[in-house]
Scaffold this motif. Structure first.
Motif, PDB file in Angstrom:
ATOM      1  N   SER A  37      -8.956  56.231  10.992  1.00  0.00           N
ATOM      2  CA  SER A  37      -7.508  56.205  10.807  1.00  0.00           C
ATOM      3  C   SER A  37      -7.143  56.667   9.397  1.00  0.00           C
ATOM      4  O   SER A  37      -6.090  57.263   9.185  1.00  0.00           O
ATOM      5  CB  SER A  37      -6.959  54.797  11.055  1.00  0.00           C
ATOM      6  N   GLN A  38      -8.009  56.390   8.447  1.00  0.00           N
ATOM      7  CA  GLN A  38      -7.850  56.775   7.045  1.00  0.00           C
ATOM      8  C   GLN A  38      -9.143  56.436   6.327  1.00  0.00           C
ATOM      9  O   GLN A  38     -10.047  55.854   6.934  1.00  0.00           O
ATOM     10  CB  GLN A  38      -6.686  56.019   6.407  1.00  0.00           C
ATOM     11  N   ARG A  39      -9.237  56.755   5.064  1.00  0.00           N
ATOM     12  CA  ARG A  39     -10.443  56.405   4.299  1.00  0.00           C
ATOM     13  C   ARG A  39     -10.648  54.893   4.360  1.00  0.00           C
ATOM     14  O   ARG A  39      -9.722  54.121   4.109  1.00  0.00           O
ATOM     15  CB  ARG A  39     -10.307  56.863   2.852  1.00  0.00           C
ATOM     16  N   GLY A  41     -10.694  53.059   6.777  1.00  0.00           N
ATOM     17  CA  GLY A  41      -9.842  52.441   7.788  1.00  0.00           C
ATOM     18  C   GLY A  41     -10.599  52.138   9.070  1.00  0.00           C
ATOM     19  O   GLY A  41     -11.829  52.005   9.075  1.00  0.00           O
ATOM     20  N   THR A  42      -9.866  52.063  10.152  1.00  0.00           N
ATOM     21  CA  THR A  42     -10.443  51.793  11.457  1.00  0.00           C
ATOM     22  C   THR A  42     -11.321  52.961  11.876  1.00  0.00           C
ATOM     23  O   THR A  42     -10.949  54.124  11.689  1.00  0.00           O
ATOM     24  CB  THR A  42      -9.325  51.582  12.497  1.00  0.00           C
ATOM     25  N   LEU A  43     -12.474  52.676  12.476  1.00  0.00           N
ATOM     26  CA  LEU A  43     -13.429  53.696  12.904  1.00  0.00           C
ATOM     27  C   LEU A  43     -13.592  53.678  14.416  1.00  0.00           C
ATOM     28  O   LEU A  43     -13.580  52.617  15.031  1.00  0.00           O
ATOM     29  CB  LEU A  43     -14.794  53.457  12.256  1.00  0.00           C
ATOM     30  N   TYR A  44     -13.765  54.865  14.980  1.00  0.00           N
ATOM     31  CA  TYR A  44     -14.075  55.008  16.403  1.00  0.00           C
ATOM     32  C   TYR A  44     -15.316  55.883  16.504  1.00  0.00           C
ATOM     33  O   TYR A  44     -15.349  56.986  15.953  1.00  0.00           O
ATOM     34  CB  TYR A  44     -12.918  55.671  17.151  1.00  0.00           C
ATOM     35  N   THR A  45     -16.336  55.415  17.204  1.00  0.00           N
ATOM     36  CA  THR A  45     -17.568  56.179  17.389  1.00  0.00           C
ATOM     37  C   THR A  45     -17.634  56.653  18.830  1.00  0.00           C
ATOM     38  O   THR A  45     -17.414  55.866  19.754  1.00  0.00           O
ATOM     39  CB  THR A  45     -18.800  55.299  17.083  1.00  0.00           C
ATOM     40  N   GLY A  46     -17.919  57.944  19.025  1.00  0.00           N
ATOM     41  CA  GLY A  46     -17.979  58.489  20.374  1.00  0.00           C
ATOM     42  C   GLY A  46     -19.064  59.536  20.521  1.00  0.00           C
ATOM     43  O   GLY A  46     -19.726  59.922  19.554  1.00  0.00           O
ATOM     44  N   HIS A  58      -8.132  63.216  20.781  1.00  0.00           N
ATOM     45  CA  HIS A  58      -7.842  62.106  19.867  1.00  0.00           C
ATOM     46  C   HIS A  58      -6.572  62.385  19.066  1.00  0.00           C
ATOM     47  O   HIS A  58      -5.705  61.531  18.940  1.00  0.00           O
ATOM     48  CB  HIS A  58      -9.002  61.893  18.885  1.00  0.00           C
ATOM     49  N   GLN A  59      -6.476  63.586  18.519  1.00  0.00           N
ATOM     50  CA  GLN A  59      -5.376  63.906  17.619  1.00  0.00           C
ATOM     51  C   GLN A  59      -4.044  64.099  18.328  1.00  0.00           C
ATOM     52  O   GLN A  59      -2.991  63.889  17.735  1.00  0.00           O
ATOM     53  CB  GLN A  59      -5.725  65.134  16.785  1.00  0.00           C
ATOM     54  N   SER A  60      -4.073  64.483  19.585  1.00  0.00           N
ATOM     55  CA  SER A  60      -2.832  64.725  20.315  1.00  0.00           C
ATOM     56  C   SER A  60      -2.289  63.468  20.987  1.00  0.00           C
ATOM     57  O   SER A  60      -1.221  63.496  21.577  1.00  0.00           O
ATOM     58  CB  SER A  60      -3.056  65.806  21.381  1.00  0.00           C
ATOM     59  N   GLY A  61      -3.037  62.380  20.906  1.00  0.00           N
ATOM     60  CA  GLY A  61      -2.588  61.144  21.538  1.00  0.00           C
ATOM     61  C   GLY A  61      -2.966  61.053  23.005  1.00  0.00           C
ATOM     62  O   GLY A  61      -2.511  60.159  23.709  1.00  0.00           O
ATOM     63  N   ASP A  65      -5.385  53.715  24.653  1.00  0.00           N
ATOM     64  CA  ASP A  65      -6.073  52.507  24.211  1.00  0.00           C
ATOM     65  C   ASP A  65      -6.452  52.559  22.740  1.00  0.00           C
ATOM     66  O   ASP A  65      -5.610  52.795  21.898  1.00  0.00           O
ATOM     67  CB  ASP A  65      -7.285  52.202  25.101  1.00  0.00           C
ATOM     68  N   PHE A  66      -7.725  52.379  22.437  1.00  0.00           N
ATOM     69  CA  PHE A  66      -8.178  52.141  21.068  1.00  0.00           C
ATOM     70  C   PHE A  66      -7.733  53.212  20.077  1.00  0.00           C
ATOM     71  O   PHE A  66      -7.122  52.906  19.058  1.00  0.00           O
ATOM     72  CB  PHE A  66      -9.705  52.010  21.037  1.00  0.00           C
ATOM     73  N   THR A  67      -8.068  54.468  20.338  1.00  0.00           N
ATOM     74  CA  THR A  67      -7.788  55.503  19.333  1.00  0.00           C
ATOM     75  C   THR A  67      -6.295  55.715  19.131  1.00  0.00           C
ATOM     76  O   THR A  67      -5.853  55.985  18.030  1.00  0.00           O
ATOM     77  CB  THR A  67      -8.461  56.848  19.678  1.00  0.00           C
TER      78      THR A  67
END
Length: 121
Positions: A37-39, A41-46, A58-61, A65-67
């Motif tokens: 989400s930011q430096r 910040g929240t992390l998502y691993t995929g 991810h970037q377009s929404g 849910d999580f991302t």
């Protein structure tokens, strides 16, 4: 093993050579990646076989849910693997590991937490 930056550059060249119609065919490579989400910040691993498409989702929404809830839109770490089973095993290892270990990976490859998405274009 090819570095993530070299693999992204190679995939980008293939995308440009083939145009958007050949986009997903050009980039069928197993990657494990971390979105943030930011430096710090929240992390998502995929894991994915089509990194540019997945990052776009991810970037377009398009990722519910999580991302979407935590606004994880920065590609801050990625690594290509020779096979999808190896990539999936690494993703599970990272997901089960500590936040500190993920931050260490990001800092080693991308100390400025630059959005690596620009390397995809």
């Amino acid at each position: 093993m090819v570095s993530a930056h070299a693999a992204i550059a190679s995939a980008s060249e293939a995308i440009q050579d083939r145009g958007l119609a050949g986009w997903s065919v050009a980039v069928r490579r197993p990657f494990v990646y971390i979105m943030a989400s930011q430096r710090n910040g929240t992390l998502y691993t995929g894991v994915t076989s089509d990194l540019p498409r997945r990052v776009f989702e991810h970037q377009s929404g398009a990722m519910p849910d999580f991302t979407q809830r935590y606004d994880c839109k920065l590609l801050v770490w990625c690594k290509e693997y020779p096979t999808m089973p190896e990539a999936i095993a690494r993703e599970k290892q990272l997901q089960g590991g500590s936040r500190h270990a993920k931050l260490k990976l990001i800092e080693a490859q991308n100390p400025g937490w630059r959005d690596l998405t620009q390397d995809l274009a």
